[in-house]
Design a protein around this motif. Sequence first.
Motif, PDB file in Angstrom:
ATOM      1  N   TRP A   1     -34.639 -36.136  35.596  1.00  0.00           N
ATOM      2  CA  TRP A   1     -35.760 -35.274  35.206  1.00  0.00           C
ATOM      3  C   TRP A   1     -36.693 -36.055  34.285  1.00  0.00           C
ATOM      4  CZ3 TRP A   1     -32.576 -30.212  33.879  1.00  0.00           C
ATOM      5  CH2 TRP A   1     -31.988 -29.744  35.060  1.00  0.00           C
ATOM      6  N   GLY A   2     -37.163 -37.167  34.818  1.00  0.00           N
ATOM      7  CA  GLY A   2     -37.771 -38.178  33.980  1.00  0.00           C
ATOM      8  C   GLY A   2     -39.263 -38.081  33.766  1.00  0.00           C
ATOM      9  N   LEU A   3     -39.919 -37.011  34.196  1.00  0.00           N
ATOM     10  CA  LEU A   3     -41.363 -36.916  34.000  1.00  0.00           C
ATOM     11  C   LEU A   3     -41.677 -36.126  32.735  1.00  0.00           C
ATOM     12  CD1 LEU A   3     -42.627 -36.286  37.638  1.00  0.00           C
ATOM     13  CD2 LEU A   3     -42.357 -38.430  36.410  1.00  0.00           C
ATOM     14  N   LYS A   4     -42.607 -36.641  31.952  1.00  0.00           N
ATOM     15  CA  LYS A   4     -43.019 -35.974  30.722  1.00  0.00           C
ATOM     16  C   LYS A   4     -44.064 -34.896  31.018  1.00  0.00           C
ATOM     17  CE  LYS A   4     -42.430 -39.793  27.418  1.00  0.00           C
ATOM     18  NZ  LYS A   4     -43.157 -40.648  26.455  1.00  0.00           N
ATOM     19  N   TYR A   5     -43.904 -33.749  30.391  1.00  0.00           N
ATOM     20  CA  TYR A   5     -44.925 -32.708  30.472  1.00  0.00           C
ATOM     21  C   TYR A   5     -46.110 -33.133  29.603  1.00  0.00           C
ATOM     22  CZ  TYR A   5     -41.617 -29.404  32.606  1.00  0.00           C
ATOM     23  OH  TYR A   5     -40.739 -28.773  33.442  1.00  0.00           O
ATOM     24  N   GLY A   6     -47.294 -32.993  30.152  1.00  0.00           N
ATOM     25  CA  GLY A   6     -48.495 -33.344  29.416  1.00  0.00           C
ATOM     26  C   GLY A   6     -49.345 -34.341  30.178  1.00  0.00           C
ATOM     27  N   MET A   7     -50.525 -34.628  29.624  1.00  0.00           N
ATOM     28  CA  MET A   7     -51.497 -35.496  30.279  1.00  0.00           C
ATOM     29  C   MET A   7     -51.984 -36.541  29.287  1.00  0.00           C
ATOM     30  SD  MET A   7     -53.514 -32.376  32.191  1.00  0.00           S
ATOM     31  CE  MET A   7     -54.733 -33.389  33.010  1.00  0.00           C
ATOM     32  N   GLY A   8     -51.911 -37.794  29.707  1.00  0.00           N
ATOM     33  CA  GLY A   8     -52.325 -38.889  28.843  1.00  0.00           C
ATOM     34  C   GLY A   8     -53.833 -39.015  28.747  1.00  0.00           C
TER      35      GLY A   8
ATOM     36  N   HIS B   1     -50.162 -28.724  38.732  1.00  0.00           N
ATOM     37  CA  HIS B   1     -48.862 -28.094  38.944  1.00  0.00           C
ATOM     38  C   HIS B   1     -48.462 -27.152  37.818  1.00  0.00           C
ATOM     39  CE1 HIS B   1     -44.824 -27.470  40.386  1.00  0.00           C
ATOM     40  NE2 HIS B   1     -44.355 -27.822  39.198  1.00  0.00           N
ATOM     41  N   ILE B   2     -48.467 -27.619  36.586  1.00  0.00           N
ATOM     42  CA  ILE B   2     -47.980 -26.809  35.466  1.00  0.00           C
ATOM     43  C   ILE B   2     -49.122 -25.964  34.906  1.00  0.00           C
ATOM     44  CG2 ILE B   2     -46.975 -26.887  33.160  1.00  0.00           C
ATOM     45  CD1 ILE B   2     -45.587 -29.472  33.949  1.00  0.00           C
ATOM     46  N   PRO B   3     -48.922 -24.655  34.759  1.00  0.00           N
ATOM     47  CA  PRO B   3     -49.969 -23.808  34.169  1.00  0.00           C
ATOM     48  C   PRO B   3     -50.279 -24.231  32.738  1.00  0.00           C
ATOM     49  CG  PRO B   3     -48.299 -22.474  35.263  1.00  0.00           C
ATOM     50  CD  PRO B   3     -47.762 -23.870  35.201  1.00  0.00           C
TER      51      PRO B   3
ATOM     52  N   GLU C   1     -42.569 -20.561  30.469  1.00  0.00           N
ATOM     53  CA  GLU C   1     -41.323 -21.319  30.481  1.00  0.00           C
ATOM     54  C   GLU C   1     -40.871 -21.676  29.072  1.00  0.00           C
ATOM     55  OE1 GLU C   1     -39.387 -25.166  32.801  1.00  0.00           O
ATOM     56  OE2 GLU C   1     -41.541 -25.042  32.522  1.00  0.00           O
ATOM     57  N   TRP C   2     -41.654 -22.500  28.381  1.00  0.00           N
ATOM     58  CA  TRP C   2     -41.318 -22.914  27.020  1.00  0.00           C
ATOM     59  C   TRP C   2     -42.534 -22.685  26.138  1.00  0.00           C
ATOM     60  CZ3 TRP C   2     -39.785 -28.291  29.194  1.00  0.00           C
ATOM     61  CH2 TRP C   2     -38.538 -28.198  29.854  1.00  0.00           C
ATOM     62  N   ASP C   3     -42.277 -22.402  24.869  1.00  0.00           N
ATOM     63  CA  ASP C   3     -43.376 -22.126  23.958  1.00  0.00           C
ATOM     64  C   ASP C   3     -44.267 -23.339  23.729  1.00  0.00           C
ATOM     65  OD1 ASP C   3     -42.588 -19.512  23.652  1.00  0.00           O
ATOM     66  OD2 ASP C   3     -41.406 -19.881  21.842  1.00  0.00           O
ATOM     67  N   ASP C   4     -43.702 -24.559  23.877  1.00  0.00           N
ATOM     68  CA  ASP C   4     -44.495 -25.744  23.555  1.00  0.00           C
ATOM     69  C   ASP C   4     -45.351 -26.240  24.715  1.00  0.00           C
ATOM     70  OD1 ASP C   4     -42.336 -26.540  25.044  1.00  0.00           O
ATOM     71  OD2 ASP C   4     -41.954 -28.364  23.891  1.00  0.00           O
ATOM     72  N   ILE C   5     -45.154 -25.693  25.915  1.00  0.00           N
ATOM     73  CA  ILE C   5     -45.931 -26.189  27.055  1.00  0.00           C
ATOM     74  C   ILE C   5     -47.425 -25.914  26.894  1.00  0.00           C
ATOM     75  CG2 ILE C   5     -46.366 -25.917  29.516  1.00  0.00           C
ATOM     76  CD1 ILE C   5     -43.433 -25.857  29.993  1.00  0.00           C
ATOM     77  N   PRO C   6     -47.851 -24.687  26.528  1.00  0.00           N
ATOM     78  CA  PRO C   6     -49.298 -24.499  26.337  1.00  0.00           C
ATOM     79  C   PRO C   6     -49.895 -25.478  25.337  1.00  0.00           C
ATOM     80  CG  PRO C   6     -48.198 -22.380  26.445  1.00  0.00           C
ATOM     81  CD  PRO C   6     -47.109 -23.419  26.384  1.00  0.00           C
ATOM     82  N   ALA C   7     -49.120 -25.850  24.305  1.00  0.00           N
ATOM     83  CA  ALA C   7     -49.627 -26.835  23.344  1.00  0.00           C
ATOM     84  C   ALA C   7     -49.754 -28.209  23.987  1.00  0.00           C
ATOM     85  CB  ALA C   7     -48.698 -26.897  22.129  1.00  0.00           C
ATOM     86  N   LEU C   8     -48.768 -28.581  24.828  1.00  0.00           N
ATOM     87  CA  LEU C   8     -48.836 -29.865  25.515  1.00  0.00           C
ATOM     88  C   LEU C   8     -50.030 -29.924  26.465  1.00  0.00           C
ATOM     89  CD1 LEU C   8     -45.044 -30.359  26.358  1.00  0.00           C
ATOM     90  CD2 LEU C   8     -46.385 -31.666  24.690  1.00  0.00           C
ATOM     91  N   MET C   9     -50.384 -28.794  27.029  1.00  0.00           N
ATOM     92  CA  MET C   9     -51.483 -28.739  27.996  1.00  0.00           C
ATOM     93  C   MET C   9     -52.825 -28.412  27.343  1.00  0.00           C
ATOM     94  SD  MET C   9     -49.962 -29.556  30.700  1.00  0.00           S
ATOM     95  CE  MET C   9     -48.225 -29.765  31.108  1.00  0.00           C
TER      96      MET C   9
END
Length: 659
Positions: free
Chosen positions: A402-409, A435-437, A445-453
């Motif tokens: 599961w080696g892909l990081k969530y987020g955009m460089g 792909h990821i909302p 899914e996780w609380d930190d995903i909107p922050a990552l995006m």
Amino acid sequence: MRMFTDKTCLDLYIACWEKIARRFKGNADVIYGYDLLNEPHQNRHEVPYSYWDAQRLAAEAIRRTDPDTAIIMEANLSSSAPAYEYMSPLAMPNVIYEIHMYIPSEYTHQGVTGGWSEPRRWPDESRGWNREMLRERLAPVVAFSKRHDAKIFVGEFSAIAWAEGADRYLRDCIALFDEYGWDWCYHAFNEWRGWNVEFGGDSLATLRRVGDTRRKRALLDGMNGVPEYYEGHLAKVRDRLNTLSTKCDDAFFFITDLHLPANCFHSGPILASLIAGTDIRKVLCGGDMTGAFGDKADIDKTVASYLGSWVAPVERAGGDFFPAKGNHDFTIRESMSSTNGYTYSGLETRNILMDTEAVRTKAVTNADDPEACYYYVDFPEKKIRYIVADTTDSIRTDRAYWGLKYGMGEKQLHWLAEKAIATIPDGWAVLVMNHIPVAKIVNCEWDDIPALMAPWRNLLEAYQNRGKTKIGEQEYDFSSAGGTLLCDLTGHEHAERQTFQHGLWHITQPSDAAYNADYQYGSAPWCENLPERKKGTPWEQNFDAVHIDLVNRALHFTRIGGGGNRTFHLDARPARVGEPLRLAAAPELEQVKWACYDADRVGIYPHPDNKWQKRYRYYNDIAEISPDGVLTAKRPGECVVLATAPNGDRELFAVRCEE
């Protein structure tokens, strides 16, 4: 036939086949076979050279020159099924045996020669005409095939254009051919108009080219391998798509989260059939092809299946396939308790996803990023741009699974800001897919995903609202922008959700893979009473066709699979706190149930019946709506209003409440 009694004619026939074999030998990979004699008909029992001997001599002559190309041999009586009761096989390898299927001929040829002028229908139980009758009449061919381990090819089958139930007859034939494992070929697609599936009418005198017919749909479904239990569902889908296409500006299919180990593998053929039967050519794929668990061999198998069972059928049908990268593309874990796994390199992944014909020839991507799985595609004649972003654009170094990081460089974000967004021409509409909302509610899914995006979400909102945003130290000012973003379309959640935040719709699509729990629990209350994703039903797959209606400022989603259709109104309705706002659903949506949910707040709780699932609580603190569609704003903010018809079709309105 004269050559059955005339040696000179027979010798000429054999010489012709010798010449053909010399000319075309070495092409067995593209030539299906040499069909020796079309519809032989030997009435007399004793002739010097029988239909069988003539073909044997021609086959032997061919084999002296071409040992590889298949030989196709036909039976007597126009290669009809009864003749296989006394048919003998050729004593040589790589022979295919052909039949022609016009049973019963008084149905298939009614009105053709005048011999059968009385209209007949299919099926007709009073005559015993049904699929089981066809099975009985084909029994000699089935027995021959089993007895001699012979390959069967149906070289012709058809029903005249004006025969009642001709589409059902074709479907019954194809179902039997597929059951027996026979190859088949329709007679005749674009020859005489009586057999042409693009012509319709109730007699030869009234036949006209109409393009789409029920016979053509039956044939396309059969050619693409679409199971017959989809017939009724796809007929309704095609009718709706063709109607919407007459009044909309553009359209595409959106499919996501294929997760092949849990997939029934029919959505690729269905897409190909719908592409051939409508004027929709684009397929947007939201990513996640791989399953969660397995090893590198499982990833390799997934890639081959994805290319062969989705990309290839779409491209063969004339469609354009535009994929996004998901967080499972392409990485896997051996088991839930294992720390072992495998992840493709960024370059390997790019070489797979970006290698569709459409991306190669139509997409603009970052030439300075060899691992780029992000791009945009323009359709100037429609003034529409499609932007595809990569929401997992880097690989973890701390583990193999599961080696892909969530987020955009920043490399991708700068390119998207400068090349894909800042260059949008004035007056154009833009649809974004990743792909990821990127917004809360859609992503639970996780609380930190909107922050990552957040950087990507802020970039989209800045453009939509003619504002400014920063990526790193670089500020982007879109105050003079002239285009409009339609929505951010995503997958990942395996469920159907939507919200409207800061002027932009965020819409997520259920998975095409048959994940029942995600789909049913996660979609409520937006889409309730969903049918079970059961193999062998039209609900086993799940994707949408999306029509863009710029005149009426709407997106129309048509569901293929379980769940209803959706219409999104792109522009928010203004509402004043304390003042009523009456909303009206489309006339075709009768007896709707109204609901209203805050656009930026959701509660997430453990599910009592399934440890892998969550329960969601949506709020209506910003506004409330009455059973007859009157909204009352309670405080400033954005909310989404949902009107649901008894059949599951829905209409969605964004409302911006102000003091």
